[in-house]
Design an enzyme around this catalytic site. Structure first.
Site, mmCIF file in Angstrom:
data_model
loop_
_atom_site.group_PDB
_atom_site.id
_atom_site.type_symbol
_atom_site.label_atom_id
_atom_site.label_comp_id
_atom_site.label_asym_id
_atom_site.label_seq_id
_atom_site.Cartn_x
_atom_site.Cartn_y
_atom_site.Cartn_z
ATOM 1 N N HIS A 33 0.864 -1.185 0.000
ATOM 2 C CA HIS A 33 0.000 0.000 0.000
ATOM 3 C C HIS A 33 0.897 1.230 0.000
ATOM 4 O O HIS A 33 2.130 1.116 -0.032
ATOM 5 C CB HIS A 33 -0.949 -0.029 1.202
ATOM 6 C CG HIS A 33 -0.264 -0.301 2.508
ATOM 7 N ND1 HIS A 33 0.588 0.614 3.107
ATOM 8 C CD2 HIS A 33 -0.283 -1.386 3.318
ATOM 9 C CE1 HIS A 33 1.044 0.106 4.232
ATOM 10 N NE2 HIS A 33 0.547 -1.109 4.384
ATOM 11 N N HIS A 36 4.067 1.404 2.197
ATOM 12 C CA HIS A 36 5.287 0.755 1.682
ATOM 13 C C HIS A 36 5.924 1.619 0.598
ATOM 14 O O HIS A 36 7.153 1.782 0.553
ATOM 15 C CB HIS A 36 4.949 -0.604 1.051
ATOM 16 C CG HIS A 36 4.365 -1.604 1.994
ATOM 17 N ND1 HIS A 36 3.054 -2.020 1.926
ATOM 18 C CD2 HIS A 36 4.926 -2.278 3.034
ATOM 19 C CE1 HIS A 36 2.831 -2.920 2.866
ATOM 20 N NE2 HIS A 36 3.940 -3.089 3.557
ATOM 21 N N GLN A 60 7.234 -15.243 12.213
ATOM 22 C CA GLN A 60 6.685 -14.165 13.044
ATOM 23 C C GLN A 60 5.184 -14.294 13.273
ATOM 24 O O GLN A 60 4.562 -13.395 13.825
ATOM 25 C CB GLN A 60 7.053 -12.796 12.469
ATOM 26 C CG GLN A 60 6.403 -12.422 11.156
ATOM 27 C CD GLN A 60 7.015 -11.163 10.561
ATOM 28 O OE1 GLN A 60 8.114 -11.188 10.039
ATOM 29 N NE2 GLN A 60 6.295 -10.040 10.636
ATOM 30 N N SER A 185 -1.810 -3.775 5.414
ATOM 31 C CA SER A 185 -2.214 -4.865 4.514
ATOM 32 C C SER A 185 -3.450 -5.570 5.052
ATOM 33 O O SER A 185 -4.203 -6.182 4.301
ATOM 34 C CB SER A 185 -1.076 -5.873 4.380
ATOM 35 O OG SER A 185 0.093 -5.197 3.967
HETATM 36 O O1 PAF Z 1 6.816 -5.050 8.815
HETATM 37 C C1 PAF Z 1 6.807 -6.077 8.116
HETATM 38 O O2 PAF Z 1 6.149 -6.160 7.060
HETATM 39 C C2 PAF Z 1 7.570 -7.315 8.596
HETATM 40 O O3 PAF Z 1 7.515 -7.448 9.970
HETATM 41 C C3 PAF Z 1 9.026 -7.335 8.091
HETATM 42 C C4 PAF Z 1 9.831 -6.173 8.666
HETATM 43 C C5 PAF Z 1 9.060 -7.285 6.579
HETATM 44 C C6 PAF Z 1 9.715 -8.641 8.548
HETATM 45 O O4 PAF Z 1 9.059 -9.763 8.049
#
Ligand code: PAF
Length: 283
Positions: A33, A36, A60, A185
């Protein structure tokens, strides 16, 4: 734009560029979006070459979280990055990035603990581990992250400092929809009626910021004001709404000259939204 799909091709690219070239890096999980893209623009201003990555990092996400359903819009993302002038897109497969029996992780033990750390155990370990791996591969001079993920920024700043990583982090302002909702997102998961209500998250932060501007310094009172805006609506399941020290993320009684980070996480339906606002004491 070069599309590099594995670590080996990224390493060869990195070795091929002129040694004096300033490399900027925008790591993402895709479903891009304006937030970014603002980081890409910031990188292009400061650097000679800009690398973006798209990798939905399983490490994560908790077992009950939305890894499987996380939006994946690779073709659209590719053309957005190409239009924005990205030089290299790195989008590895999980099996390329992680060894099947990987057993080494990066754990930050202080600022990762409160707020999201309480509700998403292992999340920041996953973020720090993948970001360090990506830094080692891309070897950027500058890396760009959005302040919407304020706690992620704090964890990564600690990692860079504590492990002496040769990279400078640049934090970009949160980009918002016209009604104040922070771009994310995950906003696309919201139903039409929840999407309208979602603007209240930013409104709750602003309500506390107004009270602060009028002289309120008691952290519990600021939290009560902000939390109250969401509670009055009745649709939000609040995980936290807190005023924290902006550097240590420790609890505050009073907001001092250091100011405060107001941070909120709340569910609307099954969508978890986070947002934050930095209070700065008047000079
Ligand atoms: O902020 C994010 O989109 C994610 O946490 C990152 C920094 C790309 C790590 O996977």
């Amino acid at each position: 734009m070069e599309n590099l799909l594995n670590k080996a091709s990224l390493r060869s690219w990195r070795e091929s560029i002129p040694p004096h070239a300033r490399v900027g890096f925008v790591p993402t999980m895709g479903a891009l979006h304006e937030g970014h893209l603002s980081l890409v623009h910031a990188s292009k201003k400061r650097c000679d070459l800009t690398v973006a990555s798209i990798f939905v990092n399983p490490l994560q996400f908790g077992p009950k979280e939305d890894f499987a359903n996380y939006p994946r819009t690779l073709e659209r993302d590719r053309s957005l990055l190409e239009q924005a002038g990205v030089d290299v897109l790195f989008s590895p497969a999980e099996t390329d990035l992680y060894a099947a029996d990987a057993s080494t992780y990066v754990v930050e033990e202080s600022v990762s603990q409160p707020l999201c750390g309480q509700f998403r155990p292992g999340h920041f370990r996953g973020v720090a581990t993948v970001v360090l791996k990506l830094f080692n591969l891309v070897q950027p001079h500058y890396a760009f992250f959005g302040q919407k993920d304020a706690q992620q920024c704090s964890v990564l700043e600690r990692m860079v400092r504590d492990l002496d990583l040769p990279v400078t982090l640049i934090l970009g302002e949160t980009v918002r929809e016209p009604d104040g909702l922070a771009m994310s997102s995950r906003n696309r998961y919201l139903s039409a009626s929840d999407r309208e209500k979602a603007a209240l998250i930013h409104a709750s932060l602003q309500a506390a910021a107004r009270a602060f501007a009028l002289g309120e310094r008691n952290a519990t009172e600021l939290e009560r004001i902000g939390r109250g805006v969401l509670e009055r609506d009745g649709s939000f399941r609040i995980q936290y709404w807190e005023a924290r020290h902006p550097a240590s993320l420790h609890r505050l009684e009073k907001v001092s000259e250091a100011g405060a980070l107001l941070a909120v996480a709340a569910y609307l339906g099954s969508t978890r939204l986070i947002d934050n606002l930095r209070l700065k004491a008047p000079a």
